[in-house]
Design a protein around this motif. Structure first.
Motif, PDB file in Angstrom:
ATOM      1  N   TYR A  23       0.822  -1.208   0.000  1.00  0.00           N
ATOM      2  CA  TYR A  23       0.000   0.000   0.000  1.00  0.00           C
ATOM      3  C   TYR A  23       0.857   1.259   0.000  1.00  0.00           C
ATOM      4  O   TYR A  23       0.576   2.213  -0.703  1.00  0.00           O
ATOM      5  CB  TYR A  23      -0.939  -0.023   1.206  1.00  0.00           C
ATOM      6  N   HIS A  67     -12.075   3.264   4.727  1.00  0.00           N
ATOM      7  CA  HIS A  67     -12.331   2.102   3.880  1.00  0.00           C
ATOM      8  C   HIS A  67     -13.371   1.180   4.524  1.00  0.00           C
ATOM      9  O   HIS A  67     -14.239   0.659   3.842  1.00  0.00           O
ATOM     10  CB  HIS A  67     -11.033   1.343   3.628  1.00  0.00           C
ATOM     11  N   ARG A  86      -6.616  -2.695   0.513  1.00  0.00           N
ATOM     12  CA  ARG A  86      -6.688  -1.648  -0.516  1.00  0.00           C
ATOM     13  C   ARG A  86      -5.534  -1.638  -1.506  1.00  0.00           C
ATOM     14  O   ARG A  86      -5.418  -0.705  -2.296  1.00  0.00           O
ATOM     15  CB  ARG A  86      -6.740  -0.284   0.163  1.00  0.00           C
TER      16      ARG A  86
END
Length: 193
Positions: free
Chosen positions: A62, A184, A137
């Motif tokens: 990420y 998120h 993510r």
């Protein structure tokens, strides 16, 4: 590799009879042990995970900045732990003692080690948050059909050193990561309904 060399040199220092008579059964021996673990074994484990996670999850890390902050924080913190143990060991603090005199040298070494442990732990928590964000993510890695050397090169190039990390970023970074994870989770709950 460098950790093994540094720990090995300290091991030779421990083997010299003149030094051993002073530091035998002191915290200096603990310093040597922690130097081998913190600077050789644990970084090797993290290095393997930095390569294996994208291969296993199919997602790129990420944040490469988080990875570099983790590395710098971990190395700074563990160095402080090792130096703190060395200081109290050279001063003569015996291993396995629960109660010791509160002399300035002992207090300095113990406080230095404690602050170093907190820094290393916070850096490692940053790594854990980065791991969770990578799984939740992370961008697709697109490693299908590549040979192992190509995969390793792709992952390594994605972890390049950041151009610039400002002090403000280091201070606000954990908060931004948690805020991003919370956002998120909220969005994924809305999508579930």
């Amino acid at each position: 590799m460098a950790g093994s060399i540094a720990g090995g040199v300290l091991g030779i220092f421990n083997a010299i009879l003149a030094n051993d008579s002073v530091e035998h059964e002191t915290e200096f021996i603990v310093s040597h042990f922690h130097q081998m673990i913190y600077w050789a074994i644990v970084p090797a484990g993290f290095a393997v995970l930095y390569y294996l996670i994208p291969m296993m999850s199919g997602k790129m890390w990420y944040s490469s900045k988080t990875a570099w902050i983790h590395y710098a924080g971990y190395m700074l913190g563990t160095t402080m732990i090792i130096v703190g143990f060395s200081v109290v060991g050279i001063a003569g603090l015996v291993r396995k003692e629960l109660i010791f005199p509160l002399t300035p040298t002992y207090i300095f070494g113990e406080v230095l080690s404690t602050v170093g442990a907190v820094i290393a732990d916070v850096a490692t928590i940053g790594w854990l948050i980065n791991l969770v964000l990578t799984i939740v993510r992370g961008k697709p890695a697109n490693l299908e059909g590549q040979e192992l050397p190509q995969v390793i090169n792709t992952v390594a190039m994605s972890m390049k050193a950041p151009d610039k990390i400002e002090t403000r970023q280091i201070v606000t970074f954990p908060l931004n990561l948690i805020k991003g994870l919370g956002t998120h989770i909220i969005h994924s709950k809305k999508n579930d309904k």
